[in-house]
Design a protein around this motif. Structure first.
Motif, PDB file in Angstrom:
ATOM      1  N   PRO A   1      42.094  64.127   9.933  1.00 23.34           N
ATOM      2  CA  PRO A   1      42.814  65.408   9.878  1.00 23.34           C
ATOM      3  C   PRO A   1      44.309  65.250  10.116  1.00 23.34           C
ATOM      4  CG  PRO A   1      40.790  65.650  11.130  1.00 23.34           C
ATOM      5  CD  PRO A   1      40.977  64.183  10.904  1.00 23.34           C
ATOM      6  N   PHE A   2      44.696  64.323  11.000  1.00 22.10           N
ATOM      7  CA  PHE A   2      46.106  64.106  11.299  1.00 22.10           C
ATOM      8  C   PHE A   2      46.818  63.448  10.122  1.00 22.10           C
ATOM      9  CE2 PHE A   2      43.842  64.377  15.263  1.00 22.10           C
ATOM     10  CZ  PHE A   2      44.665  65.169  16.053  1.00 22.10           C
TER      11      PHE A   2
ATOM     12  N   GLU B   1      41.326  69.678  15.732  1.00 19.39           N
ATOM     13  CA  GLU B   1      41.191  68.826  14.544  1.00 19.39           C
ATOM     14  C   GLU B   1      40.772  69.638  13.319  1.00 19.39           C
ATOM     15  OE1 GLU B   1      39.415  64.890  16.679  1.00 19.39           O
ATOM     16  OE2 GLU B   1      38.633  66.891  17.150  1.00 19.39           O
ATOM     17  N   ARG B   2      39.895  70.615  13.525  1.00 13.15           N
ATOM     18  CA  ARG B   2      39.470  71.443  12.392  1.00 13.15           C
ATOM     19  C   ARG B   2      40.593  72.381  11.949  1.00 13.15           C
ATOM     20  NH1 ARG B   2      34.572  71.591  10.464  1.00 13.15           N
ATOM     21  NH2 ARG B   2      33.644  70.685  12.351  1.00 13.15           N
TER      22      ARG B   2
ATOM     23  N   TYR C   1      39.976  71.290  22.269  1.00  9.95           N
ATOM     24  CA  TYR C   1      39.337  70.137  21.639  1.00  9.95           C
ATOM     25  C   TYR C   1      37.851  70.378  21.360  1.00  9.95           C
ATOM     26  CZ  TYR C   1      37.362  65.459  21.099  1.00  9.95           C
ATOM     27  OH  TYR C   1      36.687  64.368  20.644  1.00  9.95           O
TER      28      TYR C   1
ATOM     29  N   TRP D   1      48.872  64.099  20.042  1.00  8.45           N
ATOM     30  CA  TRP D   1      48.311  65.390  19.648  1.00  8.45           C
ATOM     31  C   TRP D   1      49.239  66.536  20.069  1.00  8.45           C
ATOM     32  CZ3 TRP D   1      42.314  66.047  20.091  1.00  8.45           C
ATOM     33  CH2 TRP D   1      41.689  65.022  19.365  1.00  8.45           C
TER      34      TRP D   1
ATOM     35  N   TRP E   1      37.299  61.915  12.921  1.00  2.00           N
ATOM     36  CA  TRP E   1      37.934  63.142  13.402  1.00  2.00           C
ATOM     37  C   TRP E   1      39.256  62.856  14.108  1.00  2.00           C
ATOM     38  CZ3 TRP E   1      37.100  67.840  11.891  1.00  2.00           C
ATOM     39  CH2 TRP E   1      35.841  68.197  11.368  1.00  2.00           C
ATOM     40  N   ALA E   2      39.364  61.718  14.751  1.00  2.00           N
ATOM     41  CA  ALA E   2      40.583  61.391  15.498  1.00  2.00           C
ATOM     42  C   ALA E   2      41.714  60.915  14.591  1.00  2.00           C
ATOM     43  CB  ALA E   2      40.281  60.326  16.549  1.00  2.00           C
TER      44      ALA E   2
END
Length: 568
Positions: free
Chosen positions: A316-317, A289-290, A262, A346, A312-313
């Motif tokens: 990306p997802f 995430e990246r 993370y 995640w 970010w949370a």
């Protein structure tokens, strides 16, 4: 822990008795002792050998003759089991070799080592000390110079006290200056880059701890034959070492591998450690995430300038879910370091990145005590489709730091851990006082203890994340004590900068010296644990009076005890 010189010296060339003696010295002596095995000394007349040489800057030099197997001492003679007399007797062998080494050292450095003395001693790891020994020895030999099996089999023996009795038999033994220690080691190991400065023994101890950690994690490396593995361990037990080993093994098997975590700083450290393994394109390393934004085939997802934790949370997802069918290449093995930072959702996404759900490997390293993002991590139960294992020995921290961190859930210190300096505590009642105290500690670390700024971490803690960042930013802006404090991303070794980050950003990192600073007198124990466990050798905690009073009180008692029950 006694320090082997050189640290990576193989034991293959030693006899079983020599290995036993060297390992006993390693485990029972402090890190102020240097251990140099198997010294061959040649002069124009004959060869000599010192089986084990011990150097201590406060006590002097001891040359030890190791004799395995049983002996009988009668009327001043040493008898082998077959009844033959050992000639020359072991004390004479030790004395001859010790005096030859003394003479060669004095010839090499006639001024610096003019008065050097090498104290002879004999190690008899297979012989029980006989009754009435003093009456059986020849003139000039004392029982203090003989180390018997009981000295090497009892790990609780006070070996340093035992060796003090050895050196006390001769008044010529005495303290050595740093340049004398360096001259002796330089003569004996001329191709070794050796310095005996205030941090030398700690550097050697750290190298030994890294080797121990590698050995412990290597024992668990073959667990990667299983499809799903979870290995738990407290800070410093070697989880990241195991993650690196798993990644290398997967690449060697020709598997497309993802190693992720993370935290950005941890990801950068992982990349640096695996740079050689990333050349063929099989290995991908980065923060999760990246990684989700950079999977092969995905259309670009632009990071906005004001991207915050919520962005970010989620983004990306969502991006992956929307374009999952466009991903062109997935992974055979996924390795997650600091897996307690991943929520259940995640982990499901990470598993979905496996090319084949039936044969792909999911390997996770976790520390439930470090669940500082409060994502509700729970260790899974082992079963037919999941293998569990644990790492239990702290191979990062000095004994003093590890012992204190144990009060907050840390692992047992390694028996090989250097003693280190006691944890230091400073009180502050405001942000300004906190910054000033950081400057005081940086001055002490850099100027008085000669610690390079690159080996120092300033770590800010607070139960409120914004307050934690505010204190960090204030320290960076103020340059306490005149020392530049920088973010991990902009930190430059050559400029003498000190890394300054929050506890959350520091997780997974380590430094020789750590300053944990907070204005929060009720700072959560899990944040204290994460911040303090970053310190390898030196730790200072700066905080409000009530917090410092509590920590000082805890530092006086053994882990697992309650100071209130002990009258505290």
């Amino acid at each position: 822990m006694g320090l082997l010189v050189p640290p990576d010296l193989p034991f293959d060339g030693m006899t079983p008795s020599e290995r036993q003696v060297v390992r006993a010295f390693q485990s029972t002596l402090s890190d102020s002792w240097l251990i140099i095995p198997r010294l061959d000394l040649i002069n124009e007349r004959r060869p000599f050998e010192v089986d084990v040489l011990l150097i201590n800057d406060l006590q002097g030099v001891v040359g030890i003759e190791v004799k395995g197997g049983p002996f009988t001492i009668r009327q001043g003679e040493w008898y082998r089991p077959d009844g033959r007399i050992q000639s020359p007797p072991p004390p004479r062998q030790a004395q001859n070799a010790a005096y030859e080494l003394r003479d060669q050292l004095q010839r090499k450095h006639p001024t610096l080592l003019e008065k050097i003395h090498v104290q002879p001693a004999v190690a008899l790891p297979d012989l029980v000390k006989p009754d009435g020994l003093a009456d059986q020895l020849p003139p000039g030999v004392t029982d203090a110079q003989l180390l018997f099996s009981e000295d090497f089999q009892d790990l609780n023996v006070e070996m340093e006290d035992r060796l003090w009795k050895v050196v006390a038999t001769n008044v010529r033994n005495g303290p050595l200056a740093a340049d004398q220690v360096e001259a002796i080691v330089g003569f004996l190991r001329p191709d070794l880059d050796f310095q005996w400065d205030p941090q030398a023994h700690a550097r050697y101890a750290q190298a030994a701890l890294r080797r121990i950690s590698t050995e412990l994690t290597r024992a668990l490396a073959t667990l990667d034959a299983n499809r799903t593995v979870v290995v738990d361990g407290r800070a410093g037990t070697g989880k990241t070492h195991l993650a690196l080993e798993w990644a290398k093994r997967a690449v060697q098997r020709g598997e497309r591998t993802l190693l992720t975590c993370y935290n950005d700083p941890i990801a950068e450290c992982l990349k640096e450690s695996l740079s050689d393994s990333m050349e063929d394109g099989l290995l991908t390393v980065g923060p999760f995430e990246r990684i989700l934004m950079e999977l092969p085939g995905l259309p670009p997802l632009e990071e906005p300038a004001d991207a915050d934790e919520k962005w970010w949370a989620t983004k990306p997802f969502e991006h992956l879910e929307k374009h999952r069918a466009e991903v062109t290449d997935l992974f055979d093995t996924v390795i997650i370091d600091e897996g307690q930072d991943f929520s259940d959702e995640w982990r499901k996404v990470a598993r979905s990145l496996l090319r084949d759900g039936d044969t792909g490997r999911m390997l996770r390293l976790v520390d439930p005590v470090q669940d500082i993002y409060e994502r509700g991590y729970q260790l899974p139960l082992p079963g037919s489709d999941l293998v569990r294992a644990s790492l239990t020995v702290n191979c990062r921290n000095s004994r003093s730091v590890a012992t204190f961190v144990r009060r907050f859930g840390g692992a047992l210190p390694s028996p090989a851990a250097p003693e280190g300096e006691p944890v230091e505590f400073l009180e502050c009642s405001s942000a300004g006082e906190a910054v000033s105290a950081v400057g005081t500690m940086l001055e002490e670390f850099v100027v008085d203890s000669h610690i390079e700024p690159a080996n120092i971490l300033v770590c800010t803690g607070h139960s409120d994340r914004q307050a934690q960042r505010d204190l960090r930013d204030l320290i960076r802006a103020e340059s306490p004590g005149g020392y530049s404090c920088a973010a991990w991303e902009t930190w430059v070794v050559q400029d003498g900068e000190v890394v300054c980050e929050t506890v959350h950003r520091s997780k997974g990192l380590e430094r020789y010296a750590v300053i944990l600073v907070t204005e929060d007198e009720n700072l959560d124990d899990d944040l204290l644990y994460v911040g303090m466990s970053r310190a390898v050798m030196r730790l200072a905690v700066i905080g409000p009076p009530n917090l410092i009073k509590r920590l000082r009180n805890l530092s006086r008692w053994a882990p697992g005890t309650d100071p209130r029950e002990a009258g505290g």
